[in-house]
Design a protein around this motif. Sequence first.
Motif, PDB file in Angstrom:
ATOM      1  N   LEU A 125      -4.019   7.943   4.661  1.00  0.00           N
ATOM      2  CA  LEU A 125      -2.748   7.226   4.744  1.00  0.00           C
ATOM      3  C   LEU A 125      -2.825   5.897   3.980  1.00  0.00           C
ATOM      4  CD1 LEU A 125       0.118   7.135   5.931  1.00  0.00           C
ATOM      5  CD2 LEU A 125      -0.867   6.038   7.962  1.00  0.00           C
ATOM      6  N   ALA A 126      -3.932   5.197   4.118  1.00  0.00           N
ATOM      7  CA  ALA A 126      -4.106   3.918   3.413  1.00  0.00           C
ATOM      8  C   ALA A 126      -4.094   4.126   1.900  1.00  0.00           C
ATOM      9  CB  ALA A 126      -5.401   3.253   3.855  1.00  0.00           C
ATOM     10  N   ASP A 127      -4.745   5.186   1.420  1.00  0.00           N
ATOM     11  CA  ASP A 127      -4.741   5.479  -0.017  1.00  0.00           C
ATOM     12  C   ASP A 127      -3.327   5.785  -0.509  1.00  0.00           C
ATOM     13  OD1 ASP A 127      -7.470   5.101  -0.097  1.00  0.00           O
ATOM     14  OD2 ASP A 127      -7.947   7.246  -0.036  1.00  0.00           O
ATOM     15  N   TRP A 128      -2.585   6.513   0.284  1.00  0.00           N
ATOM     16  CA  TRP A 128      -1.220   6.867  -0.090  1.00  0.00           C
ATOM     17  C   TRP A 128      -0.356   5.612  -0.171  1.00  0.00           C
ATOM     18  CZ3 TRP A 128       3.585   6.799   2.486  1.00  0.00           C
ATOM     19  CH2 TRP A 128       4.598   7.520   1.849  1.00  0.00           C
ATOM     20  N   ILE A 129      -0.475   4.735   0.812  1.00  0.00           N
ATOM     21  CA  ILE A 129       0.307   3.498   0.828  1.00  0.00           C
ATOM     22  C   ILE A 129      -0.105   2.592  -0.329  1.00  0.00           C
ATOM     23  CG2 ILE A 129       0.712   1.365   2.128  1.00  0.00           C
ATOM     24  CD1 ILE A 129       0.608   3.112   4.682  1.00  0.00           C
ATOM     25  N   ALA A 130      -1.397   2.535  -0.622  1.00  0.00           N
ATOM     26  CA  ALA A 130      -1.888   1.679  -1.705  1.00  0.00           C
ATOM     27  C   ALA A 130      -1.292   2.086  -3.052  1.00  0.00           C
ATOM     28  CB  ALA A 130      -3.406   1.728  -1.774  1.00  0.00           C
ATOM     29  N   GLY A 131      -0.913   3.340  -3.194  1.00  0.00           N
ATOM     30  CA  GLY A 131      -0.283   3.798  -4.428  1.00  0.00           C
ATOM     31  C   GLY A 131       1.054   3.127  -4.697  1.00  0.00           C
ATOM     32  N   PHE A 132       1.660   2.570  -3.668  1.00  0.00           N
ATOM     33  CA  PHE A 132       2.946   1.897  -3.824  1.00  0.00           C
ATOM     34  C   PHE A 132       2.800   0.407  -4.074  1.00  0.00           C
ATOM     35  CE2 PHE A 132       3.965   5.717  -1.493  1.00  0.00           C
ATOM     36  CZ  PHE A 132       5.079   6.176  -2.178  1.00  0.00           C
ATOM     37  N   ALA A 133       1.642  -0.118  -3.811  1.00  0.00           N
ATOM     38  CA  ALA A 133       1.422  -1.558  -3.971  1.00  0.00           C
ATOM     39  C   ALA A 133       1.248  -1.875  -5.451  1.00  0.00           C
ATOM     40  CB  ALA A 133       0.196  -2.000  -3.190  1.00  0.00           C
ATOM     41  N   ARG A 134       1.854  -2.948  -5.886  1.00  0.00           N
ATOM     42  CA  ARG A 134       1.723  -3.402  -7.271  1.00  0.00           C
ATOM     43  C   ARG A 134       0.991  -4.727  -7.270  1.00  0.00           C
ATOM     44  NH1 ARG A 134       7.712  -3.366  -8.013  1.00  0.00           N
ATOM     45  NH2 ARG A 134       8.206  -1.183  -7.906  1.00  0.00           N
ATOM     46  N   ALA A 135       0.385  -5.002  -8.403  1.00  0.00           N
ATOM     47  CA  ALA A 135      -0.206  -6.329  -8.563  1.00  0.00           C
ATOM     48  C   ALA A 135       0.941  -7.329  -8.588  1.00  0.00           C
ATOM     49  CB  ALA A 135      -1.016  -6.408  -9.841  1.00  0.00           C
ATOM     50  N   SER A 136       0.788  -8.406  -7.882  1.00  0.00           N
ATOM     51  CA  SER A 136       1.865  -9.400  -7.835  1.00  0.00           C
ATOM     52  C   SER A 136       2.019 -10.059  -9.202  1.00  0.00           C
ATOM     53  CB  SER A 136       1.562 -10.456  -6.779  1.00  0.00           C
ATOM     54  OG  SER A 136       0.519 -11.291  -7.228  1.00  0.00           O
ATOM     55  N   GLY A 137       3.147 -10.653  -9.418  1.00  0.00           N
ATOM     56  CA  GLY A 137       3.385 -11.361 -10.675  1.00  0.00           C
ATOM     57  C   GLY A 137       2.379 -12.478 -10.884  1.00  0.00           C
ATOM     58  N   TRP A 138       1.974 -13.134  -9.788  1.00  0.00           N
ATOM     59  CA  TRP A 138       0.999 -14.221  -9.906  1.00  0.00           C
ATOM     60  C   TRP A 138      -0.337 -13.706 -10.396  1.00  0.00           C
ATOM     61  CZ3 TRP A 138       1.966 -18.991 -10.527  1.00  0.00           C
ATOM     62  CH2 TRP A 138       3.107 -19.553  -9.979  1.00  0.00           C
TER      63      TRP A 138
END
Length: 149
Positions: free
Chosen positions: A75-88
């Motif tokens: 589940l954590a791997d699946w969710i991490a696929g949606f996370a983007r590197a922040s603009g900062w």
Amino acid sequence: MDEIASAIADPVRRGILELLRDARLSAGEISERFAISRPAVSRHLRVLRESGLVRDELAGRHRYYVLQPERFDELADWIAGFARASGWEQRLDALETEVYRTRRERRAAAVDPASVSSSESSPVLPDRAAPGQPAAPRGPVTPGEAENA
């Protein structure tokens, strides 16, 4: 993964998981921390056990519940696929690249002065000479100035 997502959808079950993150607990110890009945806590523990998020251990007459954190990996791997590197993060990476490039260019200029453009390398002459030194010329010398010198 659906079973795990369904199991953690309930706030009481999430609370139980947070308690079990720190220590193994009995059903009685868990139910003391919630304002619901013991049978309700037992039902929540059964859902968590069937999903594989917790397991029970028998120690004499007591049954303890233990968190199975590896079950969260999918589940954590699946969710991490949606996370983007922040603009900062992207801006700081670009800044780091620019700092390293500038340092590299300055080191190269210190080693090879010819690599610096002529406008950067031409010295600025002082208006007056240091004591005991002849005055430095300020441009082309005309024949009349040379005779007066």
